[in-house]
Scaffold this active site. Structure first.
Site, mmCIF file in Angstrom:
data_model
loop_
_atom_site.group_PDB
_atom_site.id
_atom_site.type_symbol
_atom_site.label_atom_id
_atom_site.label_comp_id
_atom_site.label_asym_id
_atom_site.label_seq_id
_atom_site.Cartn_x
_atom_site.Cartn_y
_atom_site.Cartn_z
ATOM 1 N N HIS A 271 48.808 44.708 44.367
ATOM 2 C CA HIS A 271 48.018 43.289 44.647
ATOM 3 C C HIS A 271 48.984 41.522 44.223
ATOM 4 O O HIS A 271 49.370 41.956 42.786
ATOM 5 C CB HIS A 271 46.391 42.520 43.991
ATOM 6 C CG HIS A 271 46.270 42.179 44.649
ATOM 7 N ND1 HIS A 271 44.615 41.632 44.337
ATOM 8 C CD2 HIS A 271 46.319 40.930 44.310
ATOM 9 C CE1 HIS A 271 44.182 40.794 44.343
ATOM 10 N NE2 HIS A 271 45.352 39.662 45.356
ATOM 11 N N GLY B 47 42.087 43.242 52.494
ATOM 12 C CA GLY B 47 40.850 44.058 51.584
ATOM 13 C C GLY B 47 39.236 42.876 52.301
ATOM 14 O O GLY B 47 39.122 43.354 53.204
ATOM 15 N N ARG B 48 38.983 41.483 52.600
ATOM 16 C CA ARG B 48 38.216 41.019 52.731
ATOM 17 C C ARG B 48 38.385 41.290 54.698
ATOM 18 O O ARG B 48 36.964 41.406 54.817
ATOM 19 C CB ARG B 48 38.351 38.964 51.809
ATOM 20 C CG ARG B 48 37.291 39.702 50.400
ATOM 21 C CD ARG B 48 38.110 37.983 50.010
ATOM 22 N NE ARG B 48 39.071 38.197 49.575
ATOM 23 C CZ ARG B 48 39.126 36.849 49.254
ATOM 24 N NH1 ARG B 48 38.654 35.890 49.090
ATOM 25 N NH2 ARG B 48 40.888 36.617 48.923
ATOM 26 N N MET C 31 36.322 48.137 47.372
ATOM 27 C CA MET C 31 36.160 46.574 46.981
ATOM 28 C C MET C 31 34.099 47.187 46.426
ATOM 29 O O MET C 31 33.729 47.909 47.306
ATOM 30 C CB MET C 31 35.847 45.945 48.240
ATOM 31 C CG MET C 31 37.219 45.285 48.940
ATOM 32 S SD MET C 31 36.940 44.484 50.376
ATOM 33 C CE MET C 31 37.041 45.719 51.537
ATOM 34 N N ASN D 132 49.053 43.958 48.247
ATOM 35 C CA ASN D 132 47.846 44.573 48.929
ATOM 36 C C ASN D 132 47.316 42.436 48.509
ATOM 37 O O ASN D 132 48.129 42.265 47.839
ATOM 38 C CB ASN D 132 46.711 44.763 47.874
ATOM 39 C CG ASN D 132 44.802 44.751 47.874
ATOM 40 O OD1 ASN D 132 44.850 43.912 46.839
ATOM 41 N ND2 ASN D 132 44.424 44.009 49.383
ATOM 42 N N CYS E 27 41.660 45.618 38.817
ATOM 43 C CA CYS E 27 40.403 44.623 38.972
ATOM 44 C C CYS E 27 40.233 43.775 37.242
ATOM 45 O O CYS E 27 40.379 43.779 36.006
ATOM 46 C CB CYS E 27 39.505 45.530 38.411
ATOM 47 S SG CYS E 27 38.113 44.932 38.589
#
Length: 330
Positions: free
Chosen positions: A168, A231-232, A15, A208, A97
């Site tokens: 993702h 992730g977050r 990240m 993800n 990304c």
């Protein structure tokens, strides 16, 4: 170096501006086994930039993966060769990304449209690597049909010798959505990722996107996936998803959040002695006590007193006292 034993079962996503070496050291105190990823580093930066600043990390972070961004096979191969001296456990190519800067450089999610180029990149990287070369991608971009684009992309990866892909489970809309919106608006498609595992059983496939609890991780692993990438959630509420995560490997490592703070003190002292600032580390620790008594006071001290140029361990301990005081009052 911590041995890698199915470390892909749980990993913390790369990240930008978040998963720097201080963040990874902090996360490692909570989980011995999960794979940690660097922020994305572009191949040209590795070739021409300050290599120690970009690539240095603590040996305590293992297992740790370097994520590279780029689309030039020669540059990527040279970057991998340079990075060998840093002894990362894995090198990952970013094909997911969606930021404007990444698009303009022709890397990241835009590469989903060029699987042959990605195959050339990973082959060149593998020629210089002494560790696995993996790929992180989306299920598709823009007007692509993910049910067609994703298997075509994975076929190209398998043909190139890739054995580990992180998917993702959202499309990336390169036109019309911001990077933040791309993490939230496109719908998740877990069934498609599961279908890819059935279609490509030889691939290690990790999912993800949208995972916020260890219960979800266990459910996804039981469904047949090889791993899950957080992730977050791992950044904003690390105590909830990283403490106790080692039970996925049958380990009983589960320190308390207060134990983690106290274990950070020698690291903080060394960083300050080298001329660093407290906030460079503690900005990653703000969510450690998320939802618990005293959490607001913890954040307030670190966000105010902890950001002063002369802030040190005393400010970290003052923040911790807010937690301990709240626990005693409860």
């Amino acid at each position: 170096m911590t041995p890698i034993v199915d470390s892909h079962r749980l990993s913390v996503a790369p990240m930008m501006d978040w998963t720097d070496r201080h963040c990874r050291y902090f996360h490692r105190l909570m989980t011995h086994r999960a794979m940690l990823y660097t922020e994305m580093v572009t191949a040209p930066a590795v070739l021409h930039g300050p290599k120690p600043r970009l690539l240095d990390y603590s040996a305590a972070e293992h297992p740790v993966a370097l994520q590279l961004g780029g689309s030039d096979p020669v540059d990527l191969a040279q970057a991998v060769r340079i990075a060998r001296d840093w002894r990362y456990d894995e090198v990952n190519l970013n094909c997911g990304c969606p930021s404007d800067r990444v698009q303009s450089g022709c890397f990241g999610a835009v590469l989903m449209q060029q699987p042959r180029l990605v195959a050339d990149c990973v082959k060149a990287m593998q020629d210089q690597a002494d560790v696995p070369v993996t790929v992180k991608c989306r299920i598709g971009v823009d007007d692509q049909n993910p049910e067609e684009a994703l298997p075509q992309f994975l076929e190209a990866m398998v043909a190139a010798g890739v054995r580990h892909v992180v998917i993702h489970a959202r499309k990336a809309w390169l036109q019309g959505l911001s990077p933040k919106e791309n993490r939230e608006i496109p719908p998740l498609d877990y069934p498609l990722v599961l279908a890819m595992k059935r279609q490509f059983p030889e691939l290690t496939i990790c999912l993800n996107g949208g995972v916020t609890s260890l219960a979800q991780v266990r459910e996804l692993l039981s469904s047949g996936l090889d791993g899950v990438m957080l992730g977050r959630a791992a950044y904003h509420d690390p105590g909830a998803v990283l403490i106790g995560a080692d039970r996925l490997w049958g380990l009983d490592h589960a320190p308390t959040r207060i134990d983690v703070v106290r274990a950070m003190i020698p690291y903080v002292e060394a960083h300050l002695a080298a001329g660093g600032r407290l906030h460079q580390i503690t900005r990653h620790m703000l969510g450690l006590f998320h939802g618990l008594p005293g959490a607001r006071g913890w954040r307030q001290v670190l966000s105010t007193e902890g950001t002063r140029e002369d802030a040190g361990v005393a400010e970290l301990l003052a923040a911790l006292a807010r937690i301990e005081g709240a626990a005693e009052a409860a």
